[in-house]
Every structure is written in structure tokens, then in C-alpha cells.
Design a protein around this motif. Structure first.
Motif, PDB file in Angstrom:
ATOM      1  N   LEU A 112      49.074  31.978  45.375  1.00 14.11           N
ATOM      2  CA  LEU A 112      49.631  32.447  44.109  1.00 14.11           C
ATOM      3  C   LEU A 112      49.710  33.974  44.090  1.00 14.11           C
ATOM      4  CD1 LEU A 112      50.521  31.178  41.341  1.00 14.11           C
ATOM      5  CD2 LEU A 112      48.278  31.860  40.496  1.00 14.11           C
ATOM      6  N   THR A 113      48.645  34.623  44.562  1.00 12.29           N
ATOM      7  CA  THR A 113      48.610  36.085  44.590  1.00 12.29           C
ATOM      8  C   THR A 113      49.628  36.643  45.578  1.00 12.29           C
ATOM      9  OG1 THR A 113      46.246  35.983  44.044  1.00 12.29           O
ATOM     10  CG2 THR A 113      47.085  38.081  44.837  1.00 12.29           C
ATOM     11  N   GLY A 114      49.837  35.936  46.684  1.00 12.84           N
ATOM     12  CA  GLY A 114      50.848  36.363  47.660  1.00 12.84           C
ATOM     13  C   GLY A 114      52.234  36.416  47.045  1.00 12.84           C
ATOM     14  N   HIS A 115      52.578  35.392  46.278  1.00  6.51           N
ATOM     15  CA  HIS A 115      53.880  35.385  45.584  1.00  6.51           C
ATOM     16  C   HIS A 115      53.931  36.496  44.546  1.00  6.51           C
ATOM     17  CE1 HIS A 115      55.197  31.801  47.583  1.00  6.51           C
ATOM     18  NE2 HIS A 115      54.224  31.067  47.097  1.00  6.51           N
ATOM     19  N   PHE A 116      52.810  36.715  43.874  1.00  8.62           N
ATOM     20  CA  PHE A 116      52.704  37.780  42.868  1.00  8.62           C
ATOM     21  C   PHE A 116      52.979  39.142  43.519  1.00  8.62           C
ATOM     22  CE2 PHE A 116      50.067  40.766  40.342  1.00  8.62           C
ATOM     23  CZ  PHE A 116      50.503  40.474  39.056  1.00  8.62           C
ATOM     24  N   LEU A 117      52.431  39.362  44.710  1.00 11.31           N
ATOM     25  CA  LEU A 117      52.612  40.648  45.400  1.00 11.31           C
ATOM     26  C   LEU A 117      54.030  40.822  45.939  1.00 11.31           C
ATOM     27  CD1 LEU A 117      49.538  41.164  45.178  1.00 11.31           C
ATOM     28  CD2 LEU A 117      49.656  42.037  47.511  1.00 11.31           C
ATOM     29  N   LYS A 118      54.664  39.729  46.313  1.00 10.45           N
ATOM     30  CA  LYS A 118      56.037  39.832  46.829  1.00 10.45           C
ATOM     31  C   LYS A 118      56.975  40.451  45.796  1.00 10.45           C
ATOM     32  CE  LYS A 118      56.087  36.078  50.218  1.00 10.45           C
ATOM     33  NZ  LYS A 118      56.622  34.728  50.521  1.00 10.45           N
ATOM     34  N   GLU A 119      56.680  40.226  44.537  1.00  7.94           N
ATOM     35  CA  GLU A 119      57.501  40.799  43.461  1.00  7.94           C
ATOM     36  C   GLU A 119      57.100  42.235  43.149  1.00  7.94           C
ATOM     37  OE1 GLU A 119      56.840  38.158  40.230  1.00  7.94           O
ATOM     38  OE2 GLU A 119      57.808  36.447  41.194  1.00  7.94           O
ATOM     39  N   ARG A 120      56.035  42.707  43.807  1.00  7.10           N
ATOM     40  CA  ARG A 120      55.521  44.069  43.570  1.00  7.10           C
ATOM     41  C   ARG A 120      55.223  44.707  44.922  1.00  7.10           C
ATOM     42  NH1 ARG A 120      54.207  40.372  40.037  1.00  7.10           N
ATOM     43  NH2 ARG A 120      54.091  40.824  37.799  1.00  7.10           N
ATOM     44  N   PRO A 121      56.254  45.098  45.662  1.00 10.02           N
ATOM     45  CA  PRO A 121      56.075  45.548  47.053  1.00 10.02           C
ATOM     46  C   PRO A 121      55.212  46.778  47.230  1.00 10.02           C
ATOM     47  CG  PRO A 121      58.325  45.958  46.281  1.00 10.02           C
ATOM     48  CD  PRO A 121      57.673  45.112  45.250  1.00 10.02           C
ATOM     49  N   ASN A 122      54.992  47.558  46.178  1.00 12.81           N
ATOM     50  CA  ASN A 122      54.157  48.758  46.293  1.00 12.81           C
ATOM     51  C   ASN A 122      52.738  48.553  45.767  1.00 12.81           C
ATOM     52  OD1 ASN A 122      56.232  50.340  47.424  1.00 12.81           O
ATOM     53  ND2 ASN A 122      57.114  50.637  45.398  1.00 12.81           N
ATOM     54  N   LEU A 123      52.397  47.299  45.468  1.00 13.48           N
ATOM     55  CA  LEU A 123      51.058  46.988  44.980  1.00 13.48           C
ATOM     56  C   LEU A 123      50.175  46.577  46.154  1.00 13.48           C
ATOM     57  CD1 LEU A 123      49.175  46.502  42.510  1.00 13.48           C
ATOM     58  CD2 LEU A 123      50.008  44.143  42.502  1.00 13.48           C
ATOM     59  N   ASN A 124      49.032  47.245  46.314  1.00 16.07           N
ATOM     60  CA  ASN A 124      48.084  46.917  47.379  1.00 16.07           C
ATOM     61  C   ASN A 124      47.002  45.996  46.837  1.00 16.07           C
ATOM     62  OD1 ASN A 124      49.410  48.598  49.249  1.00 16.07           O
ATOM     63  ND2 ASN A 124      48.345  50.377  48.444  1.00 16.07           N
ATOM     64  N   LEU A 125      46.456  45.162  47.723  1.00 17.45           N
ATOM     65  CA  LEU A 125      45.513  44.126  47.290  1.00 17.45           C
ATOM     66  C   LEU A 125      44.259  44.124  48.148  1.00 17.45           C
ATOM     67  CD1 LEU A 125      44.961  41.423  45.654  1.00 17.45           C
ATOM     68  CD2 LEU A 125      45.964  40.253  47.623  1.00 17.45           C
ATOM     69  N   ALA A 126      43.115  43.939  47.500  1.00 20.10           N
ATOM     70  CA  ALA A 126      41.864  43.591  48.178  1.00 20.10           C
ATOM     71  C   ALA A 126      41.371  42.300  47.536  1.00 20.10           C
ATOM     72  CB  ALA A 126      40.829  44.700  48.013  1.00 20.10           C
ATOM     73  N   PHE A 127      41.176  41.260  48.356  1.00 23.74           N
ATOM     74  CA  PHE A 127      40.851  39.925  47.843  1.00 23.74           C
ATOM     75  C   PHE A 127      39.545  39.459  48.492  1.00 23.74           C
ATOM     76  CE2 PHE A 127      42.936  36.037  45.961  1.00 23.74           C
ATOM     77  CZ  PHE A 127      41.835  35.209  46.111  1.00 23.74           C
ATOM     78  N   PHE A 128      38.585  39.059  47.655  1.00 19.63           N
ATOM     79  CA  PHE A 128      37.287  38.624  48.156  1.00 19.63           C
ATOM     80  C   PHE A 128      36.961  37.229  47.632  1.00 19.63           C
ATOM     81  CE2 PHE A 128      37.335  43.197  47.457  1.00 19.63           C
ATOM     82  CZ  PHE A 128      37.030  43.676  48.725  1.00 19.63           C
ATOM     83  N   GLY A 129      36.583  36.332  48.515  1.00 22.24           N
ATOM     84  CA  GLY A 129      36.145  35.002  48.118  1.00 22.24           C
ATOM     85  C   GLY A 129      34.630  34.922  48.192  1.00 22.24           C
ATOM     86  N   VAL A 130      33.967  34.847  47.062  1.00 20.60           N
ATOM     87  CA  VAL A 130      32.503  34.819  47.004  1.00 20.60           C
ATOM     88  C   VAL A 130      32.063  33.860  45.901  1.00 20.60           C
ATOM     89  CG1 VAL A 130      32.115  37.143  47.936  1.00 20.60           C
ATOM     90  CG2 VAL A 130      32.540  36.868  45.497  1.00 20.60           C
ATOM     91  N   ILE A 131      30.810  33.470  45.915  1.00 21.04           N
ATOM     92  CA  ILE A 131      30.324  32.530  44.899  1.00 21.04           C
ATOM     93  C   ILE A 131      30.304  33.194  43.523  1.00 21.04           C
ATOM     94  CG2 ILE A 131      29.006  31.166  46.554  1.00 21.04           C
ATOM     95  CD1 ILE A 131      26.478  32.618  45.634  1.00 21.04           C
ATOM     96  N   SER A 132      30.343  32.393  42.479  1.00 24.70           N
ATOM     97  CA  SER A 132      30.503  32.897  41.106  1.00 24.70           C
ATOM     98  C   SER A 132      29.492  33.976  40.703  1.00 24.70           C
ATOM     99  CB  SER A 132      30.464  31.738  40.113  1.00 24.70           C
ATOM    100  OG  SER A 132      31.648  30.974  40.210  1.00 24.70           O
ATOM    101  N   PRO A 133      28.191  33.834  41.018  1.00 27.49           N
ATOM    102  CA  PRO A 133      27.255  34.903  40.615  1.00 27.49           C
ATOM    103  C   PRO A 133      27.606  36.257  41.237  1.00 27.49           C
ATOM    104  CG  PRO A 133      26.056  32.908  41.180  1.00 27.49           C
ATOM    105  CD  PRO A 133      27.478  32.681  41.589  1.00 27.49           C
ATOM    106  N   ILE A 134      28.107  36.241  42.464  1.00 28.20           N
ATOM    107  CA  ILE A 134      28.498  37.499  43.117  1.00 28.20           C
ATOM    108  C   ILE A 134      29.784  38.030  42.492  1.00 28.20           C
ATOM    109  CG2 ILE A 134      29.216  38.562  45.291  1.00 28.20           C
ATOM    110  CD1 ILE A 134      27.302  36.708  46.727  1.00 28.20           C
ATOM    111  N   VAL A 135      30.709  37.148  42.156  1.00 24.74           N
ATOM    112  CA  VAL A 135      31.927  37.578  41.441  1.00 24.74           C
ATOM    113  C   VAL A 135      31.537  38.356  40.190  1.00 24.74           C
ATOM    114  CG1 VAL A 135      33.926  36.817  40.098  1.00 24.74           C
ATOM    115  CG2 VAL A 135      33.397  35.687  42.267  1.00 24.74           C
ATOM    116  N   VAL A 136      30.650  37.780  39.407  1.00 28.66           N
ATOM    117  CA  VAL A 136      30.224  38.416  38.154  1.00 28.66           C
ATOM    118  C   VAL A 136      29.523  39.745  38.431  1.00 28.66           C
ATOM    119  CG1 VAL A 136      28.687  38.179  36.162  1.00 28.66           C
ATOM    120  CG2 VAL A 136      30.086  36.235  36.899  1.00 28.66           C
TER     121      VAL A 136
END
Length: 299
Positions: A112-136
């Protein structure tokens, strides 16, 4: 000593671009005499001739050509600033840092985020997959612009948006006897080897509660902290499970059969934002995109 002003420079540039005082005036949306006066004043201040009249037109001198190179550099810089401002205003530039619980980050949200970025070619992304307590924790410490975590959120002071909660589903190995049914109920799992999420997690508590309420005894042989591992074990034929719909979707073509489960057990999660600042506009846009996409899990 009088100084050059921006309107004089603009009149010079417009005349260089169009080759005519009349067209320069149209470009600047002023009268022709106004442009002539601006050019005359500029030449007087610079003490140099910038244009020669030939017939009905103006021809730039060598000095004008040299000056134009410098002027254009300045205008390109200004135009870049204007363009950057428009990009920022349109939420198409800058950077976005996301942290998301594994159920979302193992396929659904990256796509979903990949499609989101395709519409915003100058937007840079850092994506982290971690458990909920670490997210918070990361959002709390301003390390991310937005986090997606399972509720309840440990820190109630964090700004958050509750998102539509899709239903958890039953996951079975391909060829399992229960795959013949379209909807499964607790009693169908009597005596089945069951793969659970770790004891103490909110998901585990919700699922166990349903089976206890219906007095169903499962063979609780395996537990894991991650739904992706759970589905991997199911695909091996080891047992069955109740899973979030996002991970189940990822395994639907990898040896796992997905079926509706009743009574419904919602998979509840929220978007959380740093408390120290207003939510990033582009982060809010992403959250709205996620909200709209969740409808597919209800179809």
C-alpha cells in the motif's frame, strides 16, 4: 547610491526571454511604457547599454548576454524554491518514517505504501516492521512520523486514530478436513492441534476467551510471537490457527486455506503520532489511504 530592484531585473529577464518590450509587458502583466521605464532605469544604474534597437525590435548586447546568465541562475534558484514549496504543499516531497506491527508490515502495508509513494516521486521513506510495544516506544520518542500498533495502546497520551477493524480468520493447511466449510465455528476446532500467538498477548487472550466460552478443547502444542511464523507452521500441515487477515492473505497461495470464523474476533489497531508535534500532513494522508483500503477485508 540607488540599488537595482527586483522589478527591473524581472523586466530585463522578460525582455530577454521574449525579445520584445511589448511581449515582456504582457508576460509581466504591466504596460509597455512601464517595462521601458524599468529597462531605462536599470541601464542607468548599471551604466551600460543592454539593448540595441534594430528595426522594430531590440537586440541584446554582449553585456546583456553576460548579465542574463547571472540573472537566470538567480531566477532558477527562486523557481526551485517555488517548486519545492508546491511539492511540500501538495504533500509530494520530504520524508516519511513509518513503524508498523508485523501483521501489517509483512506484505499489506509495504504494498500500500509503495503505491502511495509512486504518486509522490520526491517523497523518501523509512519503513520499520517491529512489534507493537516498540512501535509505540519509537513514536513516543519521536523516531517515527506515524506508527501502526495493536490496541490497547500502552501510552494513552499519544495522539491516535482508531482504524476500521477487520475480522480475524481461520487458517488451515491445504487439504485439511475443515477446508470444506466456508465458515468455521469454535466447535469445529475440538481436538485440533492449534498454533497460538504467545501467552500474554492481547490477540492470544481474545482467541482463548472465545474457545473457553464455548468449552472447546484444543491441543495447544505450539506458540509463537509472530503471525507470519504461525502461518508458516500451518502451511507445513502441523496444525490450525486463528490469524489476522493481513498475514493470512499473504499465505493464501502458500499452502494455507483461509476461512471466515464466527463469532467474529476483530483485529483492532490504531495509527499513533508523536505527541511533541502536529501529525505530518503526508502521514495523515497515508493513514487515510489505509482507512479506505481496509474495506477490501470486509468484502
Amino acid at each position: 547610491m540607488a540599488r537595482i530592484n527586483s522589478r527591473q531585473v524581472e523586466a530585463f529577464r522578460a525582455t530577454m526571454l521574449t525579445g520584445s518590450v511589448t511581449e515582456a509587458a504582457a508576460l509581466m502583466k504591466v504596460t509597455q511604457p512601464a517595462v521601458s521605464r524599468l529597462l531605462r532605469d536599470l541601464q542607468a544604474l548599471l551604466k551600460m547599454e543592454l539593448f540595441e534597437r534594430r528595426g522594430t525590435g531590440l537586440v541584446p548586447t554582449a553585456a546583456a548576454m553576460a548579465l542574463y546568465t547571472e540573472v537566470e541562475r538567480s531566477f532558477v534558484g527562486l523557481e526551485r524554491i517555488t517548486a519545492a514549496a508546491e511539492e511540500i504543499r501538495g504533500r509530494r516531497t520530504g520524508s516519511l518514517r513509518i513503524a508498523a506491527l508485523p501483521a501489517l508490515s509483512n506484505g499489506y502495508l509495504p504494498r500500500l505504501t509503495g503505491h502511495f509513494l509512486k504518486e509522490r516521486p520526491n517523497l523518501n521513506l523509512a519503513f520499520f516492521g517491529v512489534i507493537s510495544p516498540i512501535v509505540v516506544d519509537w513514536v513516543l520518542n519521536n523516531q517515527c512520523d506515524v506508527g501502526f500498533a495493536e490496541v490497547p495502546i500502552a501510552h494513552s497520551g499519544l495522539p491516535s486514530q482508531k482504524l476500521p477493524a477487520p475480522a480475524r480468520v481461520a487458517v488451515l493447511p491445504t487439504g485439511h478436513r475443515l477446508a470444506e466449510k466456508t465458515v468455521l465455528e469454535p466447535r469445529d476446532f475440538e481436538g485440533e492441534t492449534f498454533i497460538s500467538l504467545s501467552a500474554g498477548s492481547s490477540s492470544r487472550h481474545l482467541v482463548d476467551q472465545v474457545f473457553h466460552r464455548h468449552d472447546v478443547r484444543r491441543v495447544l502444542r505450539v506458540e509463537t510471537a509472530l503471525s507470519e511464523i504461525m502461518c508458516g507452521l500451518v502451511s507445513s500441515g502441523l496444525g490450525v490457527a486463528i490469524c489476522d487477515p493481513f498475514t493470512a492473505q499473504e499465505f493464501a497461495t502458500r499452502g494455507v486455506v483461509v476461512r471466515r470464523f464466527l463469532p467474529r474476533i476483530d483485529f483492532e489497531f490504531s495509527a499513533v503520532f508523536p505527541a511533541q508535534r502536529s501529525p505530518s500532513p503526508v502521514a495523515l494522508d497515508l493513514v487515510e489511504t489505509v482507512r479506505k483500503s481496509l474495506a477490501e477485508f470486509e468484502s
